[in-house]
Design a protein around this motif. Structure first.
Motif, PDB file in Angstrom:
ATOM      1  N   ALA A   1       0.815  -1.216   0.000  1.00 54.73           N
ATOM      2  CA  ALA A   1       0.000   0.000   0.000  1.00 54.73           C
ATOM      3  C   ALA A   1       0.849   1.266   0.000  1.00 54.73           C
ATOM      4  CB  ALA A   1      -0.926   0.000   1.215  1.00 54.73           C
ATOM      5  N   PHE A   2       1.948   1.266   0.780  1.00 58.08           N
ATOM      6  CA  PHE A   2       2.736   2.482   0.930  1.00 58.08           C
ATOM      7  C   PHE A   2       3.874   2.604  -0.083  1.00 58.08           C
ATOM      8  CE2 PHE A   2       0.714   2.619   5.087  1.00 58.08           C
ATOM      9  CZ  PHE A   2       0.538   3.978   5.283  1.00 58.08           C
ATOM     10  N   ALA A   3       4.336   1.499  -0.643  1.00 55.47           N
ATOM     11  CA  ALA A   3       5.499   1.556  -1.530  1.00 55.47           C
ATOM     12  C   ALA A   3       5.199   1.103  -2.955  1.00 55.47           C
ATOM     13  CB  ALA A   3       6.639   0.711  -0.946  1.00 55.47           C
ATOM     14  N   VAL A   4       4.584  -0.058  -3.093  1.00 51.64           N
ATOM     15  CA  VAL A   4       4.394  -0.621  -4.428  1.00 51.64           C
ATOM     16  C   VAL A   4       3.308   0.124  -5.199  1.00 51.64           C
ATOM     17  CG1 VAL A   4       3.807  -2.694  -5.730  1.00 51.64           C
ATOM     18  CG2 VAL A   4       5.179  -2.880  -3.640  1.00 51.64           C
ATOM     19  N   VAL A   5       2.150   0.328  -4.571  1.00 48.66           N
ATOM     20  CA  VAL A   5       1.030   0.975  -5.264  1.00 48.66           C
ATOM     21  C   VAL A   5       1.375   2.390  -5.737  1.00 48.66           C
ATOM     22  CG1 VAL A   5      -1.311   1.893  -4.943  1.00 48.66           C
ATOM     23  CG2 VAL A   5      -0.761  -0.423  -4.189  1.00 48.66           C
ATOM     24  N   PRO A   6       1.966   3.253  -4.893  1.00 48.44           N
ATOM     25  CA  PRO A   6       2.306   4.593  -5.392  1.00 48.44           C
ATOM     26  C   PRO A   6       3.298   4.579  -6.553  1.00 48.44           C
ATOM     27  CG  PRO A   6       2.367   4.537  -3.001  1.00 48.44           C
ATOM     28  CD  PRO A   6       2.233   3.123  -3.452  1.00 48.44           C
ATOM     29  N   ALA A   7       4.160   3.573  -6.595  1.00 44.77           N
ATOM     30  CA  ALA A   7       5.141   3.506  -7.675  1.00 44.77           C
ATOM     31  C   ALA A   7       4.519   3.061  -8.991  1.00 44.77           C
ATOM     32  CB  ALA A   7       6.274   2.559  -7.286  1.00 44.77           C
ATOM     33  N   LEU A   8       3.424   2.304  -8.928  1.00 42.05           N
ATOM     34  CA  LEU A   8       2.854   1.722 -10.143  1.00 42.05           C
ATOM     35  C   LEU A   8       1.544   2.369 -10.581  1.00 42.05           C
ATOM     36  CD1 LEU A   8       3.432  -2.086  -9.372  1.00 42.05           C
ATOM     37  CD2 LEU A   8       4.895  -0.540 -10.705  1.00 42.05           C
ATOM     38  N   ALA A   9       0.793   2.935  -9.663  1.00 45.51           N
ATOM     39  CA  ALA A   9      -0.553   3.412  -9.980  1.00 45.51           C
ATOM     40  C   ALA A   9      -0.520   4.716 -10.767  1.00 45.51           C
ATOM     41  CB  ALA A   9      -1.356   3.592  -8.700  1.00 45.51           C
ATOM     42  N   SER A  10      -1.487   4.851 -11.652  1.00 41.67           N
ATOM     43  CA  SER A  10      -1.659   6.078 -12.425  1.00 41.67           C
ATOM     44  C   SER A  10      -2.612   7.013 -11.680  1.00 41.67           C
ATOM     45  CB  SER A  10      -2.234   5.748 -13.798  1.00 41.67           C
ATOM     46  OG  SER A  10      -3.538   5.201 -13.665  1.00 41.67           O
ATOM     47  N   PRO A  11      -2.681   8.296 -12.061  1.00 39.66           N
ATOM     48  CA  PRO A  11      -3.662   9.194 -11.429  1.00 39.66           C
ATOM     49  C   PRO A  11      -5.091   8.673 -11.517  1.00 39.66           C
ATOM     50  CG  PRO A  11      -2.056  10.473 -12.664  1.00 39.66           C
ATOM     51  CD  PRO A  11      -1.772   9.029 -12.957  1.00 39.66           C
ATOM     52  N   TYR A  12      -5.435   8.004 -12.620  1.00 40.91           N
ATOM     53  CA  TYR A  12      -6.787   7.438 -12.749  1.00 40.91           C
ATOM     54  C   TYR A  12      -7.045   6.382 -11.671  1.00 40.91           C
ATOM     55  CZ  TYR A  12     -10.606   4.531 -14.431  1.00 40.91           C
ATOM     56  OH  TYR A  12     -11.772   3.807 -14.509  1.00 40.91           O
ATOM     57  N   VAL A  13      -6.068   5.519 -11.425  1.00 39.46           N
ATOM     58  CA  VAL A  13      -6.230   4.478 -10.413  1.00 39.46           C
ATOM     59  C   VAL A  13      -6.395   5.105  -9.038  1.00 39.46           C
ATOM     60  CG1 VAL A  13      -5.111   2.520  -9.281  1.00 39.46           C
ATOM     61  CG2 VAL A  13      -4.996   2.753 -11.762  1.00 39.46           C
ATOM     62  N   PHE A  14      -5.605   6.138  -8.756  1.00 44.36           N
ATOM     63  CA  PHE A  14      -5.740   6.832  -7.471  1.00 44.36           C
ATOM     64  C   PHE A  14      -7.141   7.420  -7.321  1.00 44.36           C
ATOM     65  CE2 PHE A  14      -0.962   7.459  -7.607  1.00 44.36           C
ATOM     66  CZ  PHE A  14      -0.711   6.642  -6.522  1.00 44.36           C
ATOM     67  N   ASP A  15      -7.577   8.182  -8.337  1.00 45.88           N
ATOM     68  CA  ASP A  15      -8.812   8.967  -8.226  1.00 45.88           C
ATOM     69  C   ASP A  15     -10.077   8.126  -8.380  1.00 45.88           C
ATOM     70  OD1 ASP A  15      -7.394  11.308  -7.832  1.00 45.88           O
ATOM     71  OD2 ASP A  15      -7.250  11.752  -9.969  1.00 45.88           O
ATOM     72  N   ALA A  16     -10.039   7.099  -9.216  1.00 44.35           N
ATOM     73  CA  ALA A  16     -11.256   6.345  -9.510  1.00 44.35           C
ATOM     74  C   ALA A  16     -11.414   5.090  -8.670  1.00 44.35           C
ATOM     75  CB  ALA A  16     -11.286   5.969 -10.996  1.00 44.35           C
ATOM     76  N   ILE A  17     -10.316   4.562  -8.130  1.00 46.22           N
ATOM     77  CA  ILE A  17     -10.393   3.280  -7.417  1.00 46.22           C
ATOM     78  C   ILE A  17      -9.906   3.397  -5.974  1.00 46.22           C
ATOM     79  CG2 ILE A  17      -9.594   0.883  -7.389  1.00 46.22           C
ATOM     80  CD1 ILE A  17      -9.370   0.992 -10.411  1.00 46.22           C
ATOM     81  N   LEU A  18      -8.672   3.830  -5.801  1.00 48.66           N
ATOM     82  CA  LEU A  18      -8.065   3.747  -4.469  1.00 48.66           C
ATOM     83  C   LEU A  18      -8.670   4.727  -3.471  1.00 48.66           C
ATOM     84  CD1 LEU A  18      -4.331   3.280  -5.524  1.00 48.66           C
ATOM     85  CD2 LEU A  18      -5.944   1.545  -4.741  1.00 48.66           C
ATOM     86  N   LEU A  19      -8.911   5.964  -3.876  1.00 49.97           N
ATOM     87  CA  LEU A  19      -9.459   6.941  -2.934  1.00 49.97           C
ATOM     88  C   LEU A  19     -10.890   6.606  -2.504  1.00 49.97           C
ATOM     89  CD1 LEU A  19      -7.895  10.210  -4.350  1.00 49.97           C
ATOM     90  CD2 LEU A  19      -7.492   9.201  -2.106  1.00 49.97           C
ATOM     91  N   PRO A  20     -11.807   6.282  -3.436  1.00 46.92           N
ATOM     92  CA  PRO A  20     -13.138   5.860  -2.952  1.00 46.92           C
ATOM     93  C   PRO A  20     -13.084   4.570  -2.148  1.00 46.92           C
ATOM     94  CG  PRO A  20     -12.955   5.562  -5.333  1.00 46.92           C
ATOM     95  CD  PRO A  20     -11.781   6.371  -4.905  1.00 46.92           C
ATOM     96  N   PHE A  21     -12.168   3.669  -2.511  1.00 43.86           N
ATOM     97  CA  PHE A  21     -12.019   2.433  -1.742  1.00 43.86           C
ATOM     98  C   PHE A  21     -11.630   2.729  -0.299  1.00 43.86           C
ATOM     99  CE2 PHE A  21      -8.650  -0.432  -0.155  1.00 43.86           C
ATOM    100  CZ  PHE A  21      -9.442  -1.514   0.186  1.00 43.86           C
ATOM    101  N   LEU A  22     -10.668   3.607  -0.088  1.00 45.02           N
ATOM    102  CA  LEU A  22     -10.226   3.915   1.272  1.00 45.02           C
ATOM    103  C   LEU A  22     -11.327   4.602   2.074  1.00 45.02           C
ATOM    104  CD1 LEU A  22      -6.577   5.141   0.551  1.00 45.02           C
ATOM    105  CD2 LEU A  22      -7.243   3.049   1.745  1.00 45.02           C
ATOM    106  N   ALA A  23     -12.021   5.563   1.453  1.00 41.73           N
ATOM    107  CA  ALA A  23     -13.078   6.278   2.179  1.00 41.73           C
ATOM    108  C   ALA A  23     -14.228   5.345   2.542  1.00 41.73           C
ATOM    109  CB  ALA A  23     -13.580   7.445   1.326  1.00 41.73           C
ATOM    110  N   LEU A  24     -14.652   4.514   1.609  1.00 42.99           N
ATOM    111  CA  LEU A  24     -15.766   3.600   1.889  1.00 42.99           C
ATOM    112  C   LEU A  24     -15.352   2.489   2.857  1.00 42.99           C
ATOM    113  CD1 LEU A  24     -17.422   3.286  -1.640  1.00 42.99           C
ATOM    114  CD2 LEU A  24     -18.262   4.566   0.336  1.00 42.99           C
TER     115      LEU A  24
END
Length: 346
Positions: free
Chosen positions: A28-51
């Motif tokens: 979560a802290f190292a691999v995902v930020p290195a590989l994820a695109s802005p779309y993945v952050f905004d459309a998947i990871l951020l709503p996932f964390l909030a929900l």
């Protein structure tokens, strides 16, 4: 309902647990930020964390405490608007606004949790709808909450504090991830200690809990307060980190049911269940849209696709209630046990 053990007891399971949690945190802290695109952050990871955080708060109340609530979105709204107004009116930093928003949500949650002292089950669920309708009415009625915005929609402040600018997609992800991680640890400590035992006792049998000395009334109100505080923080993440806007319609009754579905699908009385249920709720619509595009070439419009999504999701929830009431956690535990037995035979 029997609690599903998130963390089995014993030396070997503890080692596996530590390794598993460590692996998840590294990813979560190292691999995902290195590989994820802005779309993945905004459309998947951020709503996932909030929900996930909202589901965790409701699971603490419903899964561990046995108190049914249908007003989760109202407490998300309280947290989001409280954080916005604390920053706007008092000029406090975001971390302090987050803490004050959690306290405000806890106060409102405790007030609407008072019927739990006399009601339970279906009647309590219906009474918590009052929070949903009242909060939405107040936010729409009084323009002060939205700084007298003509549309009622306001832009969330930038995520920046102590000289750090976290307003990028990756920065908002790190902010949300740190908040969710810290609160998850606190919830785990809570449910693993005496407070968790009290919650389970009240959930299983209030009369027996009174007999053995559990402070039932205090435990119920504490569950509503802590749950509402966590859900309020989730509302801040939903608005500040994900949507970047704050509006009452973003926290309607549909959102409350969505959080309830997360708990049902993931598994009651488990910490992992909130994350598994949120993952399914967030990823499922995206997968459905991709499958529809691949099979029908965009022939199905967005409205029909949304209807299909709701029908399929409803069928999944019914299937879980009938076939596996303990949710995805129980399914994964069985699969892991079978895999372990197969490996040992080999």
């Amino acid at each position: 309902m029997t609690s599903v053990a998130d963390f089995p007891v014993g030396p070997a399971p503890v080692s596996r647990r530590v390794l598993g949690i460590g692996a998840v945190l590294i990813v979560a802290f190292a691999v995902v930020p290195a590989l994820a695109s802005p779309y993945v952050f905004d459309a998947i990871l951020l709503p996932f964390l909030a929900l996930s955080l909202a589901g965790l708060g409701l699971n603490l109340l419903t899964g561990y405490g046995g108190q049914v609530s249908l007003g989760s979105a109202a407490f998300m709204a309280v947290g989001a608007f409280a954080a916005y107004n604390f920053q706007l009116r008092l000029g406090v930093s975001l971390p302090l606004a987050l803490g004050l928003a959690a306290a405000t949500s806890a106060l409102i949650g405790t007030f609407f949790g008072l019927p739990s002292l006399r009601l339970r089950g279906f009647y309590l669920a219906v009474s918590t709808l009052a929070a949903q309708f009242f909060v939405q009415w107040a936010l729409n009625k009084f323009g002060w909450f939205s700084n007298d915005s003509a549309s009622g929609v306001i832009s969330a402040p930038k995520i920046a504090f102590w000289g750090l600018d976290l307003d990028s997609s990756a920065g908002r992800y790190f902010f949300a991830l740190i908040v969710v991680t810290l609160i998850t640890v606190l919830v785990w400590r809570l449910v693993s200690g005496p407070e968790g035992i009290n919650l389970n006792a009240v959930r299983d049998d209030e009369t027996a809990a009174k007999v053995i000395g559990v402070p039932v009334l205090r435990t119920k109100l504490a569950a509503f307060a802590i749950s509402s505080a966590i859900i309020g923080v989730a509302g801040v993440l939903w608005s500040f980190a994900y949507l970047r806007t704050i509006e009452p319609e973003g926290f309607n009754l549909d959102r409350s049911f969505q959080i309830l579905f997360i708990v049902i699908i993931g598994g009651l009385a488990t910490i992992r269940g909130a994350f598994l249920g949120a993952a399914l709720i967030v990823v499922f619509p995206l997968l459905l849209a991709r499958v529809s595009s691949a099979l029908f070439g965009g022939v199905i419009d967005a409205g029909v696709l949304k209807l299909i999504e709701q029908i399929v999701l409803g069928a999944i929830i019914i299937l879980f209630l009938i076939a596996e009431p303990n949710g995805l956690v129980a399914i994964l535990d069985r699969a892991r046990a079978r895999l372990g037995r197969a490996l040992r035979r080999d």
